[in-house]
Design a protein around this motif. Structure first.
Motif, short mmCIF file in Angstrom:
data_model
loop_
_atom_site.label_atom_id
_atom_site.label_comp_id
_atom_site.label_asym_id
_atom_site.label_seq_id
_atom_site.Cartn_x
_atom_site.Cartn_y
_atom_site.Cartn_z
N PHE A 127 9.86 6.50 11.25
CA PHE A 127 8.40 6.19 12.60
C PHE A 127 7.53 5.52 11.47
N LEU A 128 6.60 4.83 11.59
CA LEU A 128 5.67 4.51 10.72
C LEU A 128 4.51 4.50 10.82
N ARG A 129 3.54 4.36 9.87
CA ARG A 129 2.71 4.93 9.38
C ARG A 129 2.33 4.08 8.32
N GLY A 130 0.16 4.59 7.50
CA GLY A 130 -0.22 2.96 7.18
C GLY A 130 0.13 3.43 5.43
N GLY A 131 0.09 2.83 4.89
CA GLY A 131 0.32 2.80 3.68
C GLY A 131 -0.80 2.69 2.16
N ALA A 132 -1.88 2.79 2.57
CA ALA A 132 -3.03 2.43 1.63
C ALA A 132 -3.28 3.54 1.01
N ASP A 133 -3.71 3.50 -0.42
CA ASP A 133 -3.71 5.10 -0.97
C ASP A 133 -5.41 5.25 -0.30
N ASP A 134 -6.29 4.40 0.04
CA ASP A 134 -7.46 5.06 0.81
C ASP A 134 -8.01 4.08 2.25
N SER A 135 -7.96 5.32 3.28
CA SER A 135 -7.92 5.30 4.51
C SER A 135 -9.58 4.89 4.95
N ASN A 136 -10.21 3.42 4.52
CA ASN A 136 -11.59 3.11 4.94
C ASN A 136 -10.95 1.97 5.52
N GLU A 137 -12.30 1.07 6.90
CA GLU A 137 -12.81 0.02 6.62
C GLU A 137 -12.06 -1.06 6.12
N LYS A 138 -12.17 -1.36 4.57
CA LYS A 138 -12.13 -2.59 3.94
C LYS A 138 -10.93 -2.13 4.13
N SER A 139 -9.41 -1.10 3.58
CA SER A 139 -8.10 -1.01 4.18
C SER A 139 -7.82 -1.38 5.00
N ARG A 140 -7.92 -1.48 6.02
CA ARG A 140 -7.72 -2.32 7.68
C ARG A 140 -6.98 -3.62 7.62
N THR A 141 -6.65 -4.06 6.63
CA THR A 141 -6.70 -5.55 6.30
C THR A 141 -4.86 -5.90 7.35
N GLU A 142 -4.27 -4.79 8.36
CA GLU A 142 -3.14 -5.65 9.35
C GLU A 142 -3.91 -5.90 10.76
N CYS A 143 -3.48 -5.85 11.60
CA CYS A 143 -4.45 -6.75 13.09
C CYS A 143 -2.52 -6.84 13.83
N VAL A 144 -2.59 -5.71 14.89
CA VAL A 144 -1.88 -6.22 15.58
C VAL A 144 -2.75 -5.83 17.26
N PRO B 118 -2.00 -1.62 6.59
CA PRO B 118 -0.74 -2.03 6.12
C PRO B 118 0.24 -0.66 6.57
N GLN B 119 1.28 -1.03 7.66
CA GLN B 119 1.94 0.21 8.87
C GLN B 119 3.67 -0.45 7.62
N PHE B 120 3.87 0.86 7.39
CA PHE B 120 5.07 1.06 6.77
C PHE B 120 6.47 2.04 7.86
N PHE B 121 7.49 1.87 7.32
CA PHE B 121 8.61 2.79 8.07
C PHE B 121 8.76 3.66 6.58
N TRP B 122 8.59 5.10 7.14
CA TRP B 122 8.41 5.96 6.74
C TRP B 122 10.38 7.28 7.20
N LEU B 123 10.57 7.80 6.30
CA LEU B 123 11.28 8.32 6.54
C LEU B 123 11.95 9.76 6.41
N LYS B 124 11.86 10.37 8.33
CA LYS B 124 11.05 11.57 8.08
C LYS B 124 12.09 13.01 6.89
N GLY B 125 10.91 13.62 6.39
CA GLY B 125 11.48 14.41 5.48
C GLY B 125 12.44 15.94 5.52
N SER B 126 12.08 15.66 6.98
CA SER B 126 13.32 17.50 7.20
C SER B 126 14.22 15.87 7.28
N TYR B 127 14.68 15.65 7.97
CA TYR B 127 16.35 14.39 7.97
C TYR B 127 16.98 14.47 6.32
#
Length: 511
Positions: free
Chosen positions: A467-484, A491-500
């Motif tokens: 799945f996809l999830r943000g990867g910044a340490d602090d979630s604020n307006e300045k940290s939202r540097t990706e635009c889609v 910035p969005q990262f691939f993550w692997l589900k812990g239960s898997y």
């Protein structure tokens, strides 16, 4: 094997040719008009290499398995490859020029070497194989892929030639390459011995590249061996992994790499040797508590990463992270310390790869040619396992051993492809939306920085294993540097589900 006279050069001639080309774009040096072909066809694979071979060096390209050129009497393979500054390093490279700028360049892709030999006979000796003949001495020309969008063939004309290097492999690297090649050879020999007719042999070979992939350290086989709609078979080539090429690129452009990289005192030339090393460490340290490990390994401090520090010391080195070890980074081995409960549960989600959305914007992008596909194929995980017997008392946590896994073809084709397809559908169909989080009273939730909590409606862990999830340490307006699609986000990262991960590890035996 000999080359024609137009392919023979002295080292001084090579220096003169490439120094004159450095700093110029591929279009500026294209004396043989390779880019004219893009007027009729915008999808030309390898056009950068065509320009270097036919315009810069002045010889015709061919598909022979022999080396390209001769330099001072030594057969040498000429390779052209793209380099690029990762998005994560752009802020550090901004404003820099020359060597200071180039130090941030990284490999864009792996380097294809030669086709796997199937007919008329399987090669049996590594030292005389086509693969080693074309790998032993490489002249690599680097151009900068100055775009984060997918570029058509004509777009390559704007890319500058940055530099070049002569590459020969160390004895340790040669041993790894030899072992990889012999794994492929042994598999092919077995199939050819047991299947005497071509039809049954080809049926048996379908998918063999995916079977061998988890055991190959520095090379990969691409594309996969499969039957095409025409009835013929798609056959693979040997390619140096992107992780290995990146090591070469960093060594050339970033002179400080040698100071920061960690080299094991006892290296390994195969996954079998790595497994043997891990097994020996498990036999010595299995069942030991963290306090016992600290005493045995000479660790006289406490930190939240003390378990990882213990594993680093087990390998006889001292660095901040296991992934700094060059033997791991070359082979795409991600070392990830895992803490489980006695019943094998409670594993955290695992952050993997930063997503390049520009590639995803290409509606014609092929999943099997994507950066995402390459990442999941190239990387494997070495997991030191710790068991937390008491969540309130970390001193009772014990080391259990090592497990290793790679993503199999079924997982990549089903789970990774599903996430890739569904995410791209949202982008291409303009269905990407920002979803705020609301409290029980229907009010938008505000985080500590004062920003409203929310995320784009990309695949979530509730429904996807990848799945996809943000990867910044602090979630604020300045940290939202990706635009889609006009939506600003972390910035969005691939993550692997812990239960898997927990289920996967339960299915795998300790090394």
């Amino acid at each position: 094997m000999a080359v024609t006279d137009d392919r023979k050069f002295t080292r001084a001639q090579v220096y003169s040719i490439l120094e004159a080309a450095k700093g110029k774009t591929l279009g500026e040096v294209d004396k043989s008009h390779q880019f004219d072909r893009t007027l009729k066809n915008e999808k030309i694979t390898g056009i950068a290499g065509d320009v270097i071979e036919q315009s810069v060096f002045g010889y015709e390209r061919d598909s022979n398995q022999e080396c390209d050129i001769e330099i001072d009497g030594l057969l040498t393979e000429l390779k052209t490859t793209g380099v690029r500054i990762p998005k994560s390093e752009l802020k550090n490279a901004r404003g820099k020029t020359g060597d200071a700028y180039n130090a941030f360049l990284r490999a864009k892709e792996g380097i294809s070497i030669t086709g796997v030999t199937f007919e008329p006979s399987i090669q049996t000796d590594f030292s005389t194989s086509h693969f080693w003949e074309k790998s032993e001495r490489l002249l690599i020309v680097f151009y900068e892929y100055k775009s984060y969008d997918v570029v058509t063939a004509s777009g390559y004309a704007k890319f500058p030639i940055v530099d070049y290097c002569y590459n020969s492999f160390s004895e340790e690297e040669k041993a790894k390459l030899r072992n990889d090649w012999e794994i492929v050879r042994d598999h092919l020999q077995k199939v050819y011995t047991e299947c005497l007719d071509a039809d049954s042999r080809n049926e048996r070979l379908v998918g063999f590249t995916h079977i061998l992939r988890p055991n190959l350290l520095l090379i990969e086989l691409v594309p996969g061996f499969k039957k095409k709609s025409s009835g013929s078979y798609q056959k693979p080539r040997y390619r140096l992994k992107k992780t290995f090429v990146d090591y070469i690129v960093r060594g050339h452009f970033d002179k400080s790499r040698a100071k920061s990289e960690i080299v094991l005192s006892e290296s390994f030339s195969s996954f079998a040797q790595l497994d043997k090393r891990c097994h020996e460490l498990s036999m010595r340290f299995c069942g030991k508590t963290l306090p016992q490990l600290k005493e045995m390994l000479g660790i006289d401090f406490d930190s939240k990463d003390v378990a990882a520090k213990c594993v680093i010391r087990m390998f006889g080195t001292d660095c901040k992270r296991l992934n700094q070890i060059s033997d791991f980074s070359k082979a795409g081995i991600i070392a990830k310390t895992i803490t489980i409960t006695p019943n094998g549960g409670r594993t955290e989600d695992m952050k993997l790869k930063l997503i390049d959305f520009e590639e995803w914007a290409d509606r014609d992008a092929d999943f099997e040619e994507s950066d995402v596909y390459g990442y999941f194929c190239e990387h494997s995980f070495l997991c030191p396992i710790f068991c937390e017997h008491d969540s309130q008392d970390k001193s009772k946590t014990t080391f259990e051993g090592f497990k290793r896994f790679a993503f199999d073809e079924d997982f990549i084709e089903k789970e990774v492809r599903r996430t890739w397809n569904d995410s791209r559908r949202l982008i291409h169909h303009n269905e990407l939306e920002w979803e705020y989080r609301y409290d029980k009273d229907g009010n938008k939730v505000v985080n500590r920085s004062g920003s409203y909590v929310g995320a784009p409606n990309f695949p979530k862990s509730s429904e996807y294993l990848v799945f996809l999830r943000g990867g910044a340490d602090d979630s604020n307006e300045k940290s939202r540097t990706e635009c889609v699609n006009g939506i600003r986000m972390l910035p969005q990262f691939f993550w692997l589900k812990g239960s898997y991960i927990a289920k996967k590890l339960q299915e795998i035996s300790y090394i």
